[in-house]
Design a protein around this motif. Structure first.
Motif, short mmCIF file in Angstrom:
data_model
loop_
_atom_site.label_atom_id
_atom_site.label_comp_id
_atom_site.label_asym_id
_atom_site.label_seq_id
_atom_site.Cartn_x
_atom_site.Cartn_y
_atom_site.Cartn_z
N UNK A 1 0.82 -1.21 0.00
CA UNK A 1 0.00 0.00 0.00
C UNK A 1 0.85 1.26 0.00
N UNK A 2 1.92 1.25 0.80
CA UNK A 2 2.81 2.42 0.86
C UNK A 2 3.50 2.65 -0.48
N UNK A 3 3.94 1.57 -1.13
CA UNK A 3 4.59 1.71 -2.43
C UNK A 3 3.61 2.26 -3.48
N UNK A 4 2.40 1.71 -3.51
CA UNK A 4 1.40 2.19 -4.48
C UNK A 4 1.01 3.64 -4.22
N UNK A 5 1.06 4.05 -2.97
CA UNK A 5 0.65 5.41 -2.60
C UNK A 5 1.53 6.48 -3.26
N UNK A 6 2.75 6.12 -3.65
CA UNK A 6 3.63 7.09 -4.30
C UNK A 6 3.09 7.54 -5.65
N UNK A 7 2.19 6.76 -6.21
CA UNK A 7 1.55 7.13 -7.48
C UNK A 7 0.92 8.52 -7.38
N UNK A 8 0.28 8.80 -6.23
CA UNK A 8 -0.39 10.09 -6.04
C UNK A 8 0.63 11.23 -5.97
N UNK A 9 1.81 10.95 -5.41
CA UNK A 9 2.83 11.98 -5.28
C UNK A 9 3.30 12.48 -6.64
N UNK A 10 3.53 11.56 -7.57
CA UNK A 10 4.02 11.96 -8.89
C UNK A 10 2.99 12.84 -9.62
N UNK A 11 1.73 12.48 -9.49
CA UNK A 11 0.67 13.29 -10.13
C UNK A 11 0.60 14.66 -9.45
N UNK A 12 0.60 14.67 -8.12
CA UNK A 12 0.49 15.93 -7.37
C UNK A 12 1.67 16.85 -7.65
N UNK A 13 2.87 16.29 -7.67
CA UNK A 13 4.08 17.09 -7.91
C UNK A 13 4.02 17.74 -9.29
N UNK A 14 3.55 16.99 -10.28
CA UNK A 14 3.45 17.53 -11.63
C UNK A 14 2.42 18.66 -11.70
N UNK A 15 1.27 18.45 -11.08
CA UNK A 15 0.21 19.46 -11.12
C UNK A 15 0.61 20.73 -10.38
#
Length: 403
Positions: free
Chosen positions: A19-33
């Motif tokens: 779950x923690x590893x998959x959660x990084x998916x949101x970080x990449x999107x948020x950082x880009x936005x």
């Protein structure tokens, strides 16, 4: 708050590590936005990015303490659980420093500050796969004894892990009795309802302690005491430094003094400090030197908050439940924490405009109520296995039923 509600699903479906590893998916999107929002001249991108990074934060707040609790030996469970709050305080201080006008807090450089959130995500994706999944999750949820024993041996640095394996097997037997814990089961089952109520109250005590109010008022209090604008900013950074240092102290003390003791010291101490701060702020105009006393009160509050209330609720919740109920309980408790944070954020300024410095008396009353509840209801979990803790709640439930 929305993200935290997904904790139970991710923990049950992919495990705390997955779950923690998959959660990084949101970080990449948020950082880009957020990082490219200014370049695109789109405030909508920043708003959506903040929403997505909020989901990430909510999931982290549930999954990370859960993973740390499940991989920790009993005698270090509290100290390792405190590391979650320690890293939070360190990164808050780091972000305050990077956000200063002399560094990245400028009209040109602030998008860089938002984009930097990608760095810890990359680090986690590079390093975390080499760490094992929670042995409890592997054994109890996946029913893979060999992999669980291998993970436990890796974590302990020894092959002699049979005693802990036996404890996990006992916990697995407990889960057989209640194979799937639902929201309804959490409330109707007295053995689960009692620790759930305790979890909710300790989370509320953290957010309703007044920590956000103290942080909000700090700069203005420092300036009232005669600090220049720049000096007030550095004094606020000093608060962040004290928060980090006292969280380290909490990490060292939690296995000696115990969770309940540190919670009570923090709650009662903050209740006294908010009372003194209210008096000091009310009389500062008539007695100017009291502004310096207000500064002392602020630092005292930070010390007391960081010594227990700031860190213990995060991992205490995971200690009160067995593997079957832990994901759901953690999800609910963390959601309550963020909901309380949301309520304070919405209501604090209107209350301050109405009753000014007397706002802190509200926190004084809440802290007193939380201290009384902690003294009466919260069990000491130091040095006790999850099985021993759940047995205590079973006895409490049976005692209550007999009445």
């Amino acid at each position: 708050m929305i993200g935290s509600l997904g904790t139970a699903y991710l923990a049950a479906r992919f495990g705390p590590k997955g779950g923690l590893l998959l959660n990084n998916f949101f970080i990449f999107i948020a950082a880009a936005l957020m990082g490219f929002g200014k370049m695109a001249k789109s405030y909508e991108m920043i708003i959506v990015g903040r929403f997505i990074v909020g989901i990430n934060s909510g999931l982290n707040a549930g999954l990370c303490p859960m993973y740390l609790t499940e991989i920790s030996p009993v005698n270090l469970r509290g100290a390792i659980g405190t590391i979650y709050q320690l890293v939070i305080t360190i990164t808050i201080l780091l972000s305050q420093i990077l956000g200063m006008h002399q560094i990245l807090g400028t009209e040109e450089k602030w998008p860089i500050l938002f984009g930097l959130i990608i760095i810890p995500a990359v680090f986690m994706l590079a390093a975390f796969p080499f760490c094992p999944e929670s042995p409890k999750y592997v054994l109890i949820c996946k029913k893979d004894m060999a992999s669980a024993e291998k993970a436990l041996a890796w974590l302990r640095g020894t092959e002699d892990v049979q005693e802990e394996m036996d404890e996990m097997l006992n916990e697995a037997q407990e889960r057989v009795a209640v194979p799937k814990v639902t929201l309804k089961e959490m409330w109707t089952n007295a053995m689960l309802r009692q620790p759930l109520i305790i979890s909710v109250v300790v989370m509320l005590s953290q957010q309703f302690s007044g920590i956000n109010a103290i942080v909000f008022f700090s700069t203005s209090i420092f300036m009232t005491a005669g600090f220049s604008n720049e000096a007030a900013i550095y004094a606020t950074l000093g608060m962040g430094t004290v928060n980090v240092l006292m969280t380290v102290v909490s990490m060292l003390l939690v296995e000696k003094a115990g969770r309940k003791t540190l919670l009570l010291i923090g709650l009662i101490g903050m209740m006294v400090v908010t009372t003194l701060l209210t008096i000091s702020m009310a009389l500062t105009r008539k007695v100017p030197w009291l502004s310096y006393f207000s500064v002392i009160c602020i630092y005292s509050f930070i010390i007391l908050f960081a010594s227990g209330v700031g860190s213990i609720p995060w991992f205490l919740v995971t200690e009160l439940f067995g593997q079957g109920a832990r994901p759901v309980a953690t999800s609910l408790a963390v959601a309550v924490n963020w909901m309380a944070n949301f309520i304070v954020s919405l209501s604090f300024l209107p209350i301050v405009e109405s009753i000014k410095e007397y706002t802190f008396l509200i926190f004084t009353v809440i802290l007193g109520m939380c201290a009384a509840f902690t003294f009466i209801k919260v069990p000491e979990t130091k040095g006790r296995t999850i099985e021993e803790i759940t047995v205590e709640f079973r006895k409490r439930a049976m005692k209550a039923d007999s009445r």
